[in-house]
Write a protein that holds these residues in place. Structure first.
Motif, mmCIF file in Angstrom:
data_model
loop_
_atom_site.group_PDB
_atom_site.id
_atom_site.type_symbol
_atom_site.label_atom_id
_atom_site.label_comp_id
_atom_site.label_asym_id
_atom_site.label_seq_id
_atom_site.Cartn_x
_atom_site.Cartn_y
_atom_site.Cartn_z
ATOM 1 N N ALA A 128 -7.567 -13.730 -3.867
ATOM 2 C CA ALA A 128 -8.271 -13.775 -5.038
ATOM 3 C C ALA A 128 -8.948 -12.289 -5.141
ATOM 4 O O ALA A 128 -9.633 -11.832 -6.296
ATOM 5 N N ASP A 129 -9.172 -11.542 -3.961
ATOM 6 C CA ASP A 129 -9.742 -10.208 -4.311
ATOM 7 C C ASP A 129 -9.200 -9.147 -3.391
ATOM 8 O O ASP A 129 -8.300 -9.679 -2.711
ATOM 9 N N TRP A 130 -9.542 -7.809 -3.337
ATOM 10 C CA TRP A 130 -8.930 -6.727 -2.862
ATOM 11 C C TRP A 130 -9.116 -6.905 -1.238
ATOM 12 O O TRP A 130 -8.081 -6.341 -0.571
ATOM 13 N N ARG A 131 -10.204 -7.450 -0.983
ATOM 14 C CA ARG A 131 -10.494 -7.498 0.701
ATOM 15 C C ARG A 131 -9.328 -8.306 1.065
ATOM 16 O O ARG A 131 -9.005 -8.090 2.220
ATOM 17 N N GLU A 132 -9.158 -9.682 0.537
ATOM 18 C CA GLU A 132 -8.512 -10.499 0.859
ATOM 19 C C GLU A 132 -7.099 -9.853 0.978
ATOM 20 O O GLU A 132 -6.137 -9.921 2.336
ATOM 21 N N VAL A 133 -6.468 -9.274 -0.004
ATOM 22 C CA VAL A 133 -5.319 -8.675 0.180
ATOM 23 C C VAL A 133 -5.173 -7.635 1.152
ATOM 24 O O VAL A 133 -4.081 -7.653 1.912
ATOM 25 N N LEU A 134 -6.089 -6.868 1.293
ATOM 26 C CA LEU A 134 -5.799 -5.884 2.582
ATOM 27 C C LEU A 134 -6.284 -6.316 3.891
ATOM 28 O O LEU A 134 -5.182 -6.216 4.768
ATOM 29 N N THR A 135 -6.862 -7.494 4.175
ATOM 30 C CA THR A 135 -6.864 -8.103 5.512
ATOM 31 C C THR A 135 -5.693 -8.894 5.538
ATOM 32 O O THR A 135 -5.174 -8.872 6.833
ATOM 33 N N ASN A 136 -5.248 -9.603 4.593
ATOM 34 C CA ASN A 136 -3.849 -10.294 4.885
ATOM 35 C C ASN A 136 -2.794 -9.351 5.081
ATOM 36 O O ASN A 136 -2.080 -9.799 5.852
ATOM 37 N N ALA A 137 -2.599 -8.200 4.340
ATOM 38 C CA ALA A 137 -1.419 -7.370 4.689
ATOM 39 C C ALA A 137 -1.786 -6.856 5.818
ATOM 40 O O ALA A 137 -0.684 -6.557 6.666
ATOM 41 N N LEU A 138 -3.001 -6.473 6.315
ATOM 42 C CA LEU A 138 -2.810 -5.955 7.976
ATOM 43 C C LEU A 138 -2.661 -6.958 8.900
ATOM 44 O O LEU A 138 -1.829 -6.600 9.975
ATOM 45 N N ASP A 139 -2.949 -8.256 8.830
ATOM 46 C CA ASP A 139 -2.729 -9.151 9.642
ATOM 47 C C ASP A 139 -1.123 -9.516 9.785
ATOM 48 O O ASP A 139 -0.468 -9.642 10.896
ATOM 49 N N VAL A 140 -0.564 -9.482 8.523
ATOM 50 C CA VAL A 140 1.157 -9.660 8.486
ATOM 51 C C VAL A 140 1.822 -8.841 9.307
ATOM 52 O O VAL A 140 2.633 -8.951 9.920
ATOM 53 N N THR A 141 1.289 -7.452 8.909
ATOM 54 C CA THR A 141 2.145 -6.239 9.299
ATOM 55 C C THR A 141 1.882 -6.007 11.031
ATOM 56 O O THR A 141 2.809 -5.858 11.698
ATOM 57 N N ALA A 142 0.687 -6.565 11.452
ATOM 58 C CA ALA A 142 0.407 -6.591 12.862
ATOM 59 C C ALA A 142 1.331 -7.594 13.674
ATOM 60 O O ALA A 142 1.711 -7.475 14.847
ATOM 61 N N THR B 72 4.243 -1.450 15.342
ATOM 62 C CA THR B 72 3.324 -0.650 14.706
ATOM 63 C C THR B 72 3.149 -1.258 13.266
ATOM 64 O O THR B 72 3.959 -1.263 12.247
ATOM 65 N N PRO B 73 1.847 -1.600 13.251
ATOM 66 C CA PRO B 73 1.468 -2.249 12.076
ATOM 67 C C PRO B 73 1.105 -1.218 10.705
ATOM 68 O O PRO B 73 0.210 -0.483 10.921
ATOM 69 N N LEU B 74 2.056 -1.136 9.780
ATOM 70 C CA LEU B 74 1.763 -0.012 8.948
ATOM 71 C C LEU B 74 1.778 -0.398 7.485
ATOM 72 O O LEU B 74 2.652 -1.217 7.159
ATOM 73 N N LEU B 75 0.868 -0.133 6.820
ATOM 74 C CA LEU B 75 0.638 -0.446 5.198
ATOM 75 C C LEU B 75 0.564 0.597 4.446
ATOM 76 O O LEU B 75 -0.272 1.531 4.667
ATOM 77 N N ILE B 76 1.672 0.794 3.394
ATOM 78 C CA ILE B 76 1.656 1.708 2.584
ATOM 79 C C ILE B 76 1.371 1.460 1.133
ATOM 80 O O ILE B 76 1.910 0.416 0.737
ATOM 81 N N ILE B 77 0.381 1.874 0.557
ATOM 82 C CA ILE B 77 0.105 1.615 -0.872
ATOM 83 C C ILE B 77 0.360 2.876 -1.729
ATOM 84 O O ILE B 77 -0.312 3.979 -1.508
ATOM 85 N N ASP B 78 1.477 2.753 -2.417
ATOM 86 C CA ASP B 78 1.829 3.779 -3.383
ATOM 87 C C ASP B 78 1.413 3.623 -4.545
ATOM 88 O O ASP B 78 0.960 2.597 -5.243
ATOM 89 N N GLU B 79 1.103 4.858 -5.358
ATOM 90 C CA GLU B 79 0.605 5.005 -6.853
ATOM 91 C C GLU B 79 -0.781 4.590 -6.628
ATOM 92 O O GLU B 79 -1.191 3.797 -7.755
ATOM 93 N N GLY C 128 -5.122 -2.281 15.131
ATOM 94 C CA GLY C 128 -4.500 -0.790 15.435
ATOM 95 C C GLY C 128 -3.637 -0.377 14.131
ATOM 96 O O GLY C 128 -2.610 0.171 14.476
ATOM 97 N N ALA C 129 -3.929 -0.939 13.206
ATOM 98 C CA ALA C 129 -3.076 -0.450 12.055
ATOM 99 C C ALA C 129 -3.199 1.058 11.436
ATOM 100 O O ALA C 129 -4.117 1.695 11.722
ATOM 101 N N ARG C 130 -1.991 1.146 10.882
ATOM 102 C CA ARG C 130 -2.046 2.503 10.270
ATOM 103 C C ARG C 130 -1.958 2.304 8.599
ATOM 104 O O ARG C 130 -0.922 1.583 8.249
ATOM 105 N N ILE C 131 -2.700 2.984 7.762
ATOM 106 C CA ILE C 131 -2.680 2.902 6.391
ATOM 107 C C ILE C 131 -2.398 4.195 5.774
ATOM 108 O O ILE C 131 -2.842 5.261 6.113
#
Length: 505
Positions: A102-116, A121-128, A157-160
């Motif tokens: 529903a919001d960007w905090r949920e997007v970010l936390t879920n993205a970091l959990d999934v990559t972990a 190496t938990p890596l999230l890249i947001i382009d543009e 220990g994510a990398r963004i």
């Protein structure tokens, strides 16, 4: 502790063969993602469109199993949230429609959990990212909150990595009181390929052709795909008519310049910016002269010039020896070609007269494009490669200067000047390492060019500068007369740089 030990044993990902050059950038980003610290870390990557940022980051992401998501220019907030949710679900191996965040905090936390869970190496890249900020300006603040929460090693220990082409927007992320200031360990500004790498990337055999291509397109690798299968080695003039002056091709620079300018949200008065770029291309080098060319006051163009400089479209070059107004030039060869060749003759080009337009434009190309570009490459060579030849090795600052000649009541423009290593620009009595003249004319360089440099050297000596170890350099597109070539074999202070030397072949 177990996670930290595991991460410490991780080595850098291997750079794929299809990623050309970018060795330093790959190593820097490799250090970033393999850093054993359990705390979250943040990197900012910016660069002009067509420079290969996305290509590099996608390769990096694939090498460690990270999550790469890119924003879309015209996409609204709701659609962006839905698309990011789908990307996270796909990365987690879930069915489409499983996640509806529903919001960007949920997007970010879920993205970091999934990559972990999916990669060591938990890596999230947001382009543009700038596209997202147009409708979701709260994103940097949310990333700051997550960053601060993860600093005691309690997170993943994510990398963004945040990336974008709108240079001003990306630079402001870490400025002043912005939420992310002081939190990024990398602020990487990805430039175009240099002229030697560009020649290799285009696989151009002939150095003269390589110089011509670089003069019109620069080192942005993204343009190669837009030009089609034809090779510039088969004939540069024909290639230009079939590519840069072909309205049916995406590289047709009349629209390319507009596309580039639209990357920065601050550029809204496109006509004004077009006119400013045209005035600079035609030789206006100060705010006063640019304003006069547009029929405007100097103050009316000051702010647009600041924006164009911050986005990398223009360059202000300071005189290396004396404080005076900087010289303003175009930094992008594509825009220079557009303003000088394409736009003035657009009607004829679009009627199918590309070959005739290009033939008629030869004098403009030689004097306004090829000549200045050759001078720029001479300075680049001096900065990057001359240390292997100069007696004292690595030079200091490299640029241009204007030397007054009171006796003749004139001034001499110096195309290339390098101070000695450790010297600062505009320092009185500075040691000068190199004085150079660069000419892209068809004439070979000879004794007259050398005598001019010797006269300038003597003037600088009289004015208090240390020229005892100066090297006099002649840069030529078509070689040198036999007498000056013979003299260069006898004099250690005389350096002749032809196109083969410039390109290292």
């Amino acid at each position: 502790m177990e996670r930290q030990k595991k991460t410490q044993s991780q080595s850098h990902p291997a750079k794929p063969h299809d990623v050309v050059d970018r060795n330093r950038e790959w190593a820097l980003l490799g250090d970033f993602i393999t850093d054993p610290s359990p705390a979250m870390q943040l990197a900012i990557v910016s660069g002009r469109r067509r420079h290969g940022k996305s290509y590099l980051l996608q390769a990096l992401c694939e090498s460690v199993g990270g999550l790469y998501i890119t924003a879309i220019r015209e996409e609204g907030r709701l659609l962006a949230l839905q698309r990011f949710s789908e990307a996270i679900a796909a990365h987690a191996g879930l069915r489409p429609g499983t996640l509806d965040l529903a919001d960007w905090r949920e997007v970010l936390t879920n993205a970091l959990d999934v990559t972990a869970r999916r990669a060591e190496t938990p890596l999230l890249i947001i382009d543009e990212l700038p596209y997202l900020l147009q409708h979701s300006p709260e994103l940097p603040g949310l990333i700051q909150q997550l960053f601060d929460e993860h600093q005691r090693g309690e997170g993943t220990g994510a990398r963004i990595i945040l990336c974008g082409s709108a240079m001003s927007v990306m630079h402001e992320l870490l400025s002043g009181t912005k939420p992310l200031r002081g939190r990024a360990v990398i602020d990487l500004r990805l430039g175009a390929f240099d002229y030697r790498t560009s020649r290799d990337f285009w696989q151009i055999e002939d150095p003269v052709t390589a110089l011509h291509v670089h003069a019109v397109l620069g080192g942005a690798p993204g343009y190669r795909l837009l030009t089609g299968p034809a090779s510039p080695d088969d004939g540069f003039d024909t290639w230009v008519a079939n590519t840069l002056l072909n309205p049916g091709r995406a590289i047709y620079s009349r629209t390319e310049t507009e596309y580039l300018l639209r990357e920065d949200p601050r550029i809204t008065q496109h006509t004004l910016y077009y006119d400013i770029l045209t005035a600079i291309a035609r030789g206006a080098t100060t705010p006063t002269k640019i304003g006069a060319a547009l029929g405007r006051q100097r103050n009316a163009v000051a702010h647009p010039l600041d924006i164009l400089e911050s986005t990398g479209y223009i360059h202000r070059e300071q005189d290396l020896l004396r404080p005076r107004h900087p010289v303003i030039t175009l930094a992008d060869p594509v825009i220079r070609f557009n303003q000088l060749i394409t736009l003035p003759q657009a009607a004829a080009v679009e009627q199918g007269f590309a070959e005739q337009v290009w033939k008629a434009s030869t004098p403009t190309f030689n004097s306004r494009i090829l000549g200045p570009h050759f001078e720029t490459l001479a300075r680049t060579w001096t900065l990057q490669h001359a240390h292997a030849i100069l007696p004292d090795g690595l030079p200091g600052p490299v640029g241009t200067t204007e030397v007054p000649d009171p006796g003749a009541r004139t001034k001499h423009e110096v195309d290339v000047i390098a101070l000695a290593f450790g010297e600062r620009p505009q320092s009185p009595r500075a040691r000068i390492a190199l004085l150079g003249e660069a000419k892209a004319t068809a004439a070979r360089r000879g004794m007259g060019d050398l005598q001019r440099l010797e006269s300038i050297r003597d003037l600088l000596t009289e004015q208090g500068y240390d020229t005892s170890g100066v090297t006099l350099a002649l840069f030529s597109l078509y070689g040198f007369h036999a007498d000056v070539a013979e003299l260069a074999r006898e004099r250690r202070d005389l350096l002749l740089v032809d196109l083969e030397t410039l390109y290292g072949v």
